[in-house]
Scaffold this motif. Structure first.
Motif, PDB file in Angstrom:
ATOM      1  N   TYR A 151     151.114  48.320  63.478  1.00  0.00           N
ATOM      2  CA  TYR A 151     150.445  47.085  63.084  1.00  0.00           C
ATOM      3  C   TYR A 151     149.359  46.597  64.039  1.00  0.00           C
ATOM      4  O   TYR A 151     148.454  45.869  63.611  1.00  0.00           O
ATOM      5  N   ILE A 152     149.454  46.906  65.328  1.00  0.00           N
ATOM      6  CA  ILE A 152     148.473  46.373  66.285  1.00  0.00           C
ATOM      7  C   ILE A 152     147.417  47.441  66.569  1.00  0.00           C
ATOM      8  O   ILE A 152     147.731  48.504  67.102  1.00  0.00           O
ATOM      9  N   PRO A 153     146.162  47.196  66.212  1.00  0.00           N
ATOM     10  CA  PRO A 153     145.116  48.204  66.404  1.00  0.00           C
ATOM     11  C   PRO A 153     144.918  48.559  67.878  1.00  0.00           C
ATOM     12  O   PRO A 153     144.960  47.684  68.751  1.00  0.00           O
ATOM     13  N   ARG A 154     144.676  49.837  68.126  1.00  0.00           N
ATOM     14  CA  ARG A 154     144.461  50.289  69.500  1.00  0.00           C
ATOM     15  C   ARG A 154     143.229  49.622  70.111  1.00  0.00           C
ATOM     16  O   ARG A 154     143.220  49.331  71.309  1.00  0.00           O
ATOM     17  N   ASP A 155     142.202  49.340  69.309  1.00  0.00           N
ATOM     18  CA  ASP A 155     141.007  48.737  69.903  1.00  0.00           C
ATOM     19  C   ASP A 155     141.254  47.292  70.324  1.00  0.00           C
ATOM     20  O   ASP A 155     140.603  46.795  71.251  1.00  0.00           O
ATOM     21  N   HIS A 156     142.213  46.598  69.703  1.00  0.00           N
ATOM     22  CA  HIS A 156     142.583  45.265  70.176  1.00  0.00           C
ATOM     23  C   HIS A 156     143.232  45.362  71.560  1.00  0.00           C
ATOM     24  O   HIS A 156     142.940  44.555  72.453  1.00  0.00           O
ATOM     25  N   ILE A 157     144.087  46.350  71.737  1.00  0.00           N
ATOM     26  CA  ILE A 157     144.737  46.534  73.046  1.00  0.00           C
ATOM     27  C   ILE A 157     143.706  46.905  74.103  1.00  0.00           C
ATOM     28  O   ILE A 157     143.722  46.376  75.224  1.00  0.00           O
ATOM     29  N   ASP A 158     142.786  47.795  73.756  1.00  0.00           N
ATOM     30  CA  ASP A 158     141.734  48.178  74.706  1.00  0.00           C
ATOM     31  C   ASP A 158     140.910  46.964  75.117  1.00  0.00           C
ATOM     32  O   ASP A 158     140.547  46.807  76.299  1.00  0.00           O
ATOM     33  N   PHE A 159     140.584  46.118  74.164  1.00  0.00           N
ATOM     34  CA  PHE A 159     139.820  44.902  74.455  1.00  0.00           C
ATOM     35  C   PHE A 159     140.561  44.042  75.484  1.00  0.00           C
ATOM     36  O   PHE A 159     139.975  43.599  76.481  1.00  0.00           O
ATOM     37  N   LEU A 160     141.856  43.816  75.263  1.00  0.00           N
ATOM     38  CA  LEU A 160     142.643  42.985  76.170  1.00  0.00           C
ATOM     39  C   LEU A 160     142.773  43.624  77.548  1.00  0.00           C
ATOM     40  O   LEU A 160     142.773  42.928  78.567  1.00  0.00           O
ATOM     41  N   GLU A 161     142.880  44.928  77.583  1.00  0.00           N
ATOM     42  CA  GLU A 161     143.078  45.618  78.859  1.00  0.00           C
ATOM     43  C   GLU A 161     141.849  45.545  79.757  1.00  0.00           C
ATOM     44  O   GLU A 161     141.981  45.673  80.980  1.00  0.00           O
ATOM     45  N   HIS A 162     140.681  45.330  79.205  1.00  0.00           N
ATOM     46  CA  HIS A 162     139.450  45.377  79.997  1.00  0.00           C
ATOM     47  C   HIS A 162     138.810  44.004  80.215  1.00  0.00           C
ATOM     48  O   HIS A 162     137.682  43.910  80.694  1.00  0.00           O
ATOM     49  N   LEU A 163     139.519  42.934  79.902  1.00  0.00           N
ATOM     50  CA  LEU A 163     138.960  41.604  80.120  1.00  0.00           C
ATOM     51  C   LEU A 163     138.815  41.309  81.606  1.00  0.00           C
ATOM     52  O   LEU A 163     139.749  41.538  82.383  1.00  0.00           O
ATOM     53  N   PRO A 164     137.672  40.773  82.041  1.00  0.00           N
ATOM     54  CA  PRO A 164     137.544  40.368  83.447  1.00  0.00           C
ATOM     55  C   PRO A 164     138.396  39.148  83.758  1.00  0.00           C
ATOM     56  O   PRO A 164     138.816  38.402  82.860  1.00  0.00           O
ATOM     57  N   VAL A 165     138.642  38.925  85.037  1.00  0.00           N
ATOM     58  CA  VAL A 165     139.529  37.846  85.452  1.00  0.00           C
ATOM     59  C   VAL A 165     138.759  36.634  85.974  1.00  0.00           C
ATOM     60  O   VAL A 165     139.328  35.547  86.112  1.00  0.00           O
ATOM     61  N   LEU A 166     137.470  36.790  86.236  1.00  0.00           N
ATOM     62  CA  LEU A 166     136.637  35.655  86.634  1.00  0.00           C
ATOM     63  C   LEU A 166     135.185  35.999  86.380  1.00  0.00           C
ATOM     64  O   LEU A 166     134.807  37.169  86.272  1.00  0.00           O
ATOM     65  N   ALA A 167     134.358  34.953  86.306  1.00  0.00           N
ATOM     66  CA  ALA A 167     132.910  35.125  86.202  1.00  0.00           C
ATOM     67  C   ALA A 167     132.237  33.987  86.950  1.00  0.00           C
ATOM     68  O   ALA A 167     132.487  32.813  86.657  1.00  0.00           O
ATOM     69  N   LEU A 168     131.422  34.329  87.924  1.00  0.00           N
ATOM     70  CA  LEU A 168     130.601  33.355  88.629  1.00  0.00           C
ATOM     71  C   LEU A 168     129.209  33.420  88.022  1.00  0.00           C
ATOM     72  O   LEU A 168     128.534  34.455  88.085  1.00  0.00           O
TER      73      LEU A 168
END
Length: 262
Positions: A151-168
């Motif tokens: 049910y959970i698309p692999r590209d959704h997981i990939d998106f979550l795995e590569h999110l940055p943790v901060l942005a200045l």
């Protein structure tokens, strides 16, 4: 090449940590949206407000999402799908990680282990993907893994795995929860960035003079010394809030309230 690709400089954190973005130039308009938590309707409406508001602005426009896209609200899957699409015309979009994305990924990696995610809104997320929550709660590890794979698309997981943790961005630091004054971007502890609830004012020597964050819900945005919290508890209140900053850091707020539409 986008505005972000041209300017972003990675700030290296721990070797196995999430990306950290350093963008030295302020755009013409900078918008940040607080914790969405599966509230897809509010996200759509607020984005429409932002697009309309930005029509009067010439130059680069940036939209920063502050994390916690999943859990508690009814449409987490739709929120993730929307954030994976191209941003509105004329915008660059930055999506940061929140602690709920971290909990979700930990559960997906080991669905037999109870890390608290299901009780903290994870069941609502699973339902948004079409998984029967009661069936999942009673299933064993293998059954759970089969449901997740189906049910959970692999590209959704990939998106979550590569999110940055901060942005200045210029002198404004965007994080999900909080930042530690007196430390460089690379030295910031991910646990604090994702989980802490004590917002501290930047020090004079810090490379930022304002921290914009979510994570701690409040009925209204909270403006404190050097900090702005824009988590207005959308899943409970129906209110999703955005902060607007122009090139001179002039502040304004946009919001959607589905319970009291104007």
């Amino acid at each position: 090449m986008s505005w972000l690709d041209r300017l972003a400089r990675p700030a290296r954190g721990p070797a196995n940590g999430r990306p950290r973005l350093n963008i030295p130039e302020m755009p013409a308009a900078l918008y940040a949206i607080g914790d969405v938590h599966g509230c897809f309707e509010q996200l759509q409406l607020l984005q429409q407000q932002i697009i309309a508001d930005a029509r009067r602005v010439e130059g680069p426009k940036v939209l920063v999402m502050l994390g916690d896209y999943v859990d508690r609200g009814p449409q987490s899957a739709s929120v993730i799908d929307a954030l994976m699409q191209p941003p509105p015309a004329g915008f660059t979009r930055i999506c940061l990680a929140g602690n709920h994305e971290i909990m979700m990924l930990a559960h997906l990696a080991n669905p037999g282990r109870d890390n608290g995610w299901l009780e903290l809104g994870g069941l609502a997320t699973l339902q948004s993907y079409g998984i029967d929550a009661s069936l999942y709660a009673d299933a064993g590890r293998r059954e759970r893994q089969a449901l997740l794979d189906a049910y959970i698309p692999r590209d959704h997981i990939d998106f979550l795995e590569h999110l940055p943790v901060l942005a200045l961005v210029g002198p404004v630091l965007f994080v999900h929860a909080a930042a530690q004054p007196g430390l460089t971007l690379a030295e910031q502890d991910e646990t604090v960035l994702l989980w802490d609830r004590q917002a501290l004012a930047p020090l004079p020597d810090d490379s930022w003079d304002l921290v914009v964050h979510g994570h701690t819900p409040s009925p209204q945005p909270v403006i404190a010394a050097g900090n702005i919290n824009i988590d207005t508890g959308c899943f409970a209140t129906g209110i999703l809030t955005a902060l607007r900053l122009d090139g001179n850091q002039k502040q304004d707020f946009l919001r959607v309230d589905v319970n009291n539409p104007s």
